[in-house]
Motif scaffolding. Sequence first.
Motif, PDB file in Angstrom:
ATOM      1  N   LYS A  46       8.548   3.045  54.276  1.00 30.12           N
ATOM      2  CA  LYS A  46       7.458   2.453  55.063  1.00 30.12           C
ATOM      3  C   LYS A  46       6.854   3.488  56.017  1.00 30.12           C
ATOM      4  O   LYS A  46       5.641   3.540  56.184  1.00 30.12           O
ATOM      5  N   ARG A  47       7.687   4.298  56.638  1.00 30.13           N
ATOM      6  CA  ARG A  47       7.180   5.319  57.549  1.00 30.13           C
ATOM      7  C   ARG A  47       6.383   6.374  56.777  1.00 30.13           C
ATOM      8  O   ARG A  47       5.390   6.891  57.266  1.00 30.13           O
ATOM      9  N   THR A  85       4.634   5.840  54.080  1.00 24.08           N
ATOM     10  CA  THR A  85       3.347   5.224  53.756  1.00 24.08           C
ATOM     11  C   THR A  85       2.386   5.351  54.930  1.00 24.08           C
ATOM     12  O   THR A  85       1.201   5.633  54.740  1.00 24.08           O
ATOM     13  N   ILE A  86       2.895   5.174  56.142  1.00 26.31           N
ATOM     14  CA  ILE A  86       2.060   5.316  57.335  1.00 26.31           C
ATOM     15  C   ILE A  86       1.611   6.771  57.485  1.00 26.31           C
ATOM     16  O   ILE A  86       0.450   7.047  57.799  1.00 26.31           O
ATOM     17  N   GLU A  87       2.524   7.716  57.218  1.00 30.33           N
ATOM     18  CA  GLU A  87       2.151   9.140  57.290  1.00 30.33           C
ATOM     19  C   GLU A  87       1.060   9.472  56.278  1.00 30.33           C
ATOM     20  O   GLU A  87       0.126  10.214  56.577  1.00 30.33           O
TER      21      GLU A  87
END
Length: 104
Positions: free
Chosen positions: A5-6, A8-10
């Motif tokens: 998930k992190r 994907t944000i990056e």
Amino acid sequence: MLYKKRWTIELLFKKMKQNFQLHYFYGENENAIRIQIWCTLIVQLFLTVLQRKAGTKKAFSIVATLVRIHLISLLDVYELLRATKRSIEKKVKSPPKGQLLIQW
């Protein structure tokens, strides 16, 4: 799962920086930064919807560039994205009532 998930944000922020020139912030306070990020996210969502609705296989960066270049022209951007050939017929729409048409 948290790492995925992190990541994907990056990737989202990388895409924003590459396509919308989000290299620096115009304001210095937290509210100004939030507004700039939200505006960029809204434009990114709009272009993604436009890209999918047009059914184009063009890269997102190409879609963003085409929209940025033809933002003030009278070309139909939706048709521009759907076209597969490099030569696009210029279909000039008549301006809304009360608006002048500027011709070069």
